[in-house]
Design a protein around this motif. Structure first.
Motif, mmCIF file in Angstrom:
data_model
loop_
_atom_site.group_PDB
_atom_site.id
_atom_site.type_symbol
_atom_site.label_atom_id
_atom_site.label_comp_id
_atom_site.label_asym_id
_atom_site.label_seq_id
_atom_site.Cartn_x
_atom_site.Cartn_y
_atom_site.Cartn_z
ATOM 1 N N SER A 54 6.089 -21.680 12.074
ATOM 2 C CA SER A 54 5.788 -20.498 12.903
ATOM 3 C C SER A 54 4.929 -20.878 14.089
ATOM 4 N N SER A 55 4.061 -21.878 13.909
ATOM 5 C CA SER A 55 3.154 -22.238 15.003
ATOM 6 C C SER A 55 3.933 -22.732 16.225
ATOM 7 N N SER A 56 5.160 -23.184 16.010
ATOM 8 C CA SER A 56 5.995 -23.591 17.144
ATOM 9 C C SER A 56 6.282 -22.396 18.048
ATOM 10 N N PHE A 57 6.461 -21.210 17.434
ATOM 11 C CA PHE A 57 6.711 -20.010 18.240
ATOM 12 C C PHE A 57 5.433 -19.571 18.939
ATOM 13 N N VAL A 58 4.315 -19.707 18.216
ATOM 14 C CA VAL A 58 3.040 -19.284 18.805
ATOM 15 C C VAL A 58 2.717 -20.138 20.033
ATOM 16 N N ILE A 59 2.947 -21.445 19.912
ATOM 17 C CA ILE A 59 2.606 -22.325 21.051
ATOM 18 C C ILE A 59 3.532 -22.034 22.230
ATOM 19 N N TYR A 60 4.753 -21.604 21.903
ATOM 20 C CA TYR A 60 5.680 -21.241 22.983
ATOM 21 C C TYR A 60 5.152 -20.024 23.734
ATOM 22 N N VAL A 61 4.648 -19.036 22.959
ATOM 23 C CA VAL A 61 4.088 -17.832 23.592
ATOM 24 C C VAL A 61 2.904 -18.222 24.472
ATOM 25 N N ALA A 62 2.058 -19.123 23.949
ATOM 26 C CA ALA A 62 0.904 -19.579 24.735
ATOM 27 C C ALA A 62 1.364 -20.156 26.063
ATOM 28 N N GLU A 63 2.410 -20.954 26.003
ATOM 29 C CA GLU A 63 2.935 -21.566 27.227
ATOM 30 C C GLU A 63 3.453 -20.511 28.206
ATOM 31 N N ARG A 64 4.119 -19.483 27.664
ATOM 32 C CA ARG A 64 4.627 -18.407 28.524
ATOM 33 C C ARG A 64 3.461 -17.741 29.268
#
Lengths: 202, 557
Positions: A81-91
Motif C-alpha cells: 500500500s505504501s507504494s500508492f501513498v508515495i505516489y500520492v506524495a509525488e502528485r
C-alpha cells in the motif's frame, strides 16, 4: 550554403544547452539502468532459492515445520500500500503542494518502518538461525537483503523530507524524490516475489 | 553537405588548442574522462607487470619436472593471484580506461554522463589491488583455490582466522564488481543519451558499439557473480550452508553463479578488442569497414548469445546429458556473429593499401591469434573433446590465445594507435616494431606448446609433472621469459616518447572519426562547439579529400 551553416550553428548551440540542462534526465536513465542491474542480484538469489529448495533433501531445519504467514501478510499489505501513498506524495509535489507532499511522504516512511519493525519481531521469534541449514541461510539472506533495501529507502526518504525544508529545492520537482519513489516501488515488487517464494510456496 | 561521406565538425570550427600536458593531474582526483582513462590504463599496466611476474615465477618452476623452485602452496597462491590480477586488475580496467578515454570523444560528448561516479569507480581499482596484494601478508597467504574459487576448496579455512586470503579475495572481487557496475551504468547512460546531434546509432564507430555491448554484459552478469560471492563469503565466515556439501549445500550452484557472469566476462574483454580491430583495420587499409552495420549488430548478438552458454564450463561437473547437448549447441552459435566479424575484417583488409605501422601489426597479430583461439574454442564447445581435455593445458592454451593473443595484442594496438592523440607525441616506430615481434613470437612460443601438452594429458595447476612433458614445457617457459622481456621496449618507448617524442598532429593516421578532429591531446572540454555528424563512420577511399576537414597542420601529411 551560408544560411544552412547558420542553421547548423543554431542547432549546435541549442543542443549544447539541452545537454547541460538534461542532467536530471541522465540521472533518471542511469538510475533505472542501475535498478535493472540490482534486480539481477535478487533474481540470482531467487534462482538459487528455487534450485536449492527443489534439490535439497533436508530442506527445513530439524524441528521446524513451516513459517507463520499471518503477520508477514499484514506486513506485505502495508508495504505494498505504501507504494500508492508515495505516489500520492509525488502528485502533491507536482502540484507544488509541499505540505501535502510532506504529509504523505511521512506516511510512507511510517509504513516502511512498520514493515521493518514487523520483520524484526518475526526474526526474534523464529526457532532457527542464519546457520540452520540451507533454508535458514536462504531465509535470512533474502529477507535480510530486502530489509536492507527497505532501510535504505527510508534513509533516502528522510533525506528528501529534510531537503523539502531547504529553500528552493523542490521548485521544479526533484530527481531525488522521483528516484526514491522509483526505488520504493522496486523494493515493493521484489517483496511480492519474495513473499510468494518464501511464505506461500512452503 | 549531406553528401560528405565522413563525420565532420561544423566546417567553421578549427581544432581547439590541446590541454596542458601536466603529468601531475594524472595523480590527482580528476573528473575529466581523459585523465581517468589514462589513470586506468597506467594503473592496470602496473598490475599487468605484477601478474606477469607471477606467471614467470610459475614458468620458472615448470622449466623442470620437479617442484624445486617454490613450495607447492606458493605455486597454488601464484596461479590464483595470476588469474585474478590479470582479469580484474589488468584486462577489465585497461579496456575500461581506453573506453573512458575514447567513447565521449567518439560520440561527440564533453564528458561521461556522471563524471564523479566515473572517478569513484576508478579509485576503487587501486583499493582492489591493495586488498588482493595484502593477502600475501596474512597468515596462510593468498587464496589457493584458483580464480574460480570453487567450493568446497574455497570454503576450507585451515588457519581459522577470520581475515584470510580467501576472504580478502572475495572482498576484492566484490569491490571490483561494484566499480564495474558503476562504470557500466555510466557508459550505457553516456552512449544512450550524450551523443552529438546526427550521431545516430548506425553512425557510431564500431568501437562504441562494442563498448556498449560489453557494458550491457557487466550489467546483467556481474550481479549474479556478486550474489554468488556474497553467499560464499557467508559460508566461509559465519558457516552458512549454501555451497557446503557437508551441511546440505550445493557446490554446483556456485559454479552456475560464477559462470553465468564469468563466461560472458570473456566477451566483456574481447568485444572492445573487436572494436579496436574495427577502428585500426580501416585506417591502415584505407578502406571502409566492410559490412559496418553487420559488425555493429553482431556485437549485440554476441552479448545476447553469451548469456546462454555458461554451462559449457561445467560439462564435467555432474551436468545432465540433455543440458550438455543444449549448451554445446548454444556455445557453437557464438561462432556465428564472431565469424561474421572476422570475415568483415578480412574483407576490409582485402585489396587495401596496407600500411604496416605498429598498431596495424599488433591488430593483425591479434587477429591471427584470435582465429586460432576461435578454432580451439569450437573444439572445446564440443562435449566429447571437452570431457577429454577438461582441466588440462589445452584449456589454458585456448584461453591464453584469447586473452593474451587477441586481447593484449589488441590493447597494444589501441595504445599505439591512440598514443599520439592521448599524449600529443609520436612514439618511436622502431621500438614499436621490436616490441611487436618480441610479443608475437614470445606469445606463440609460450602458449602454443600448451595445446599438445593438454592433448597428451598434462593437467593444469600443477607445480610438477611427468618428465615426458618436459620438452613442450621448456619451450613454453622460454616463451614466457621472452614475453616478459617484450614489455621492456614498450615501457621505454612510452616513457621516452611521452617525455621527448616528436609532437603529434591532430590526425597522424589521416583517420576518420570525431576523436581525430580535436587537438592532440584534446582540450579539457573536448569540443569547443559540439560537432554535428552527417554521415556514417569509415568513409575511407572514395572521396579522398577528407583532409579538408582537418586542421591545416594535417593537410600537409
Amino acid at each position: 550554403m551560408e544560411s544552412s551553416l547558420e542553421t547548423q550553428t543554431v542547432s549546435v548551440a541549442s543542443h549544447a544547452v539541452e545537454h547541460e540542462h538534461d542532467e536530471a534526465g541522465n540521472s533518471k536513465f542511469g538510475f533505472i539502468v542501475f535498478l535493472l542491474s540490482e534486480s539481477v542480484v535478487f533474481l540470482s538469489f531467487f534462482g538459487g532459492y528455487i534450485i536449492l529448495k527443489t534439490t535439497t533433501a533436508d530442506w527445513l531445519p530439524p524441528g521446524v515445520t513451516g513459517l507463520d504467514t499471518q503477520e508477514p501478510l499484514i506486513n506485505t499489505i502495508v508495504l505494498v500500500s505504501s507504494s500508492f501513498v508515495i505516489y500520492v506524495a509525488e502528485r502533491f509535489l507536482h502540484k507544488e503542494n509541499l505540505w501535502g507532499f510532506r504529509a504523505f511522504w511521512l506516511v510512507t516512511m511510517a509504513m516502511g518502518t512498520f514493515f521493518l519493525v514487523g520483520q524484526a519481531r518475526e526474526w526474534a521469534g523464529l526457532p532457527f538461525g542464519f546457520t540452520s541449514g540451507v533454508f535458514g541461510g536462504l531465509f535470512y539472506l533474502l529477507t535480510g537483503f530486502h530489509g536492507l533495501h527497505v532501510a535504505t529507502g527510508i534513509l533516502l526518504q528522510t533525506i528528501m523530507l529534510g531537503r523539502s525544508f531547504l529553500p528552493g529545492n523542490y521548485d521544479k520537482g526533484s530527481f531525488g524524490v522521483e528516484a526514491t519513489s522509483l526505488f520504493w516501488h522496486f523494493v515493493d515488487v521484489i517483496w511480492i516475489i519474495l513473499f510468494v517464494l518464501i511464505y506461500l510456496w512452503q | 553537405m549531406t553528401n560528405v561521406p565522413v563525420e565532420t565538425l561544423n566546417e567553421t570550427q578549427q581544432p581547439v588548442p590541446g590541454a596542458p600536458n601536466n603529468w601531475r593531474r594524472f595523480f590527482s582526483f580528476s573528473t575529466d574522462h581523459k585523465v581517468i582513462g589514462i589513470q586506468y590504463i597506467v594503473t592496470s599496466f602496473f598490475f599487468f607487470l605484477v601478474g606477469g611476474l607471477f606467471a614467470m615465477i610459475m614458468r620458472g618452476e615448470l622449466i623442470t619436472p620437479e617442484a624445486d623452485l617454490i613450495d607447492r602452496t606458493v605455486y597454488n597462491a601464484l596461479f590464483t593471484m595470476h588469474g585474478t590480477v590479470m582479469l580484474f586488475l589488468w584486462t577489465f580496467p585497461v579496456l575500461v580506461g581506453l573506453a573512458n578515454y575514447l567513447v565521449p570523444l567518439m560520440i561527440g560528448a564533453r564528458d561521461m554522463a556522471f563524471p564523479r561516479l566515473n572517478a569513484a569507480a576508478f579509485w576503487m581499482v587501486p583499493v582492489v589491488g591493495i586488498l588482493l596484494m595484502s593477502s600475501f601478508l596474512v597468515p596462510g597467504g593468498p587464496s589457493q583455490s584458483g580464480w574460480w574459487a570453487y567450493p568446497p576448496n574455497s570454503i576450507q579455512n585451515p588457519t581459522g582466522n577470520l581475515i584470510n586470503g580467501q576472504v580478502l579475495w572475495l572482498l576484492a572481487v566484490a569491490l571490483s564488481g561494484v566499480s564495474s557496475i558503476m562504470g557500466a551504468v555510466n557508459f550505457v547512460t553516456t552512449i544512450a543519451r550524450m551523443r552529438a546531434p546526427g550521431m545516430t546509432l548506425f553512425r557510431m564507430p564500431a568501437f562504441v558499439w562494442a563498448v556498449l555491448s560489453a557494458q550491457l554484459i557487466q550489467l546483467y552478469g556481474l550481479p549474479a557473480l556478486t550474489a554468488g560471492a556474497v553467499m560464499l563469503l557467508f559460508d566461509i565466515t559465519v558457516g552458512t550452508s549454501f555451497f557446503n556439501p557437508e551441511t546440505g549445500g550445493n557446490p554446483v550452484l556456485y559454479q552456475h553463479f560464477f559462470w553465468f557472469y564469468s563466461h560472458p566476462a570473456v566477451y566483456v574483454i574481447i568485444l572492445p578488442v573487436f572494436g579496436i580491430f574495427s577502428e585500426v583495420f580501416p585506417t591502415f587499409a584505407r578502406k571502409p569497414l566492410f559490412g559496418y552495420r553487420v559488425v555493429a549488430v553482431s556485437s549485440i548478438l554476441i552479448t545476447f548469445v553469451s548469456s546462454l552458454v555458461w554451462v559449457h564450463h561445467m560439462f564435467a561437473s555432474y551436468t545432465p546429458g540433455w543440458m550438455r547437448i543444449l549448451f554445446m549447441v548454444t556455445s557453437m552459435c557464438v561462432a556465428v556473429p564472431t565469424g561474421v566479424k572476422v570475415f568483415a575484417w578480412v574483407a576490409t583488409i582485402w585489396g587495401g593499401k596496407l600500411r604496416l605501422d605498429t598498431p596495424m601489426l599488433f591488430a593483425l597479430g591479434g587477429l591471427v591469434m584470435f582465429v586460432f583461439s576461435g578454432i580451439t574454442g569450437i573444439m572445446l564447445a564440443s562435449v566429447p573433446v571437452d570431457i577429454h581435455v577438461n582441466n588440462t593445458y589445452f584449456v589454458v592454451g585456448h584461453f591464453h590465445y584469447v586473452i593474451y593473443g587477441a586481447t593484449v595484442l589488441g590493447v597494444y594496438a589501441a595504445i599505439y594507435y591512440w598514443f599520439p592523440k592521448m599524449t600529443g607525441k609520436m612514439y618511436y616506430e622502431g621500438l614499436g616494431k621490436l616490441h611487436f615481434w618480441l610479443t608475437f613470437i614470445g606469445a606463440n612460443l609460450n602458449f602454443f606448446p600448451m595445446h599438445p601438452l593438454g592433448l597428451q594429458g598434462m593437467p593444469r595447476r600443477v607445480a610438477s609433472y611427468d618428465p615426458e612433458f618436459a620438452f613442450w614445457n621448456v619451450l613454453a617457459s622460454l616463451g614466457a621469459f621472452l614475453l616478459g622481456m617484450s614489455t621492456l621496449p614498450f615501457i621505454l618507448n612510452m616513457v621516452s616518447s611521452w617525455i621527448q617524442g616528436k609532437p603529434a598532429p591532430a590526425n597522424p593516421w589521416r583517420a576518420i572519426g570525431l576523436e581525430w578532429l580535436v587537438a592532440s591531446p584534446p582540450p579539457v572540454e573536448n569540443f569547443e562547439e559540439l560537432p554535428i555528424v552527417t554521415a556514417p563512420p569509415y568513409g575511407y577511399g572514395s572521396n579522398e579529400p577528407l583532409t579538408e576537414n582537418l586542421s591545416p597542420s594535417n593537410a600537409a601529411n
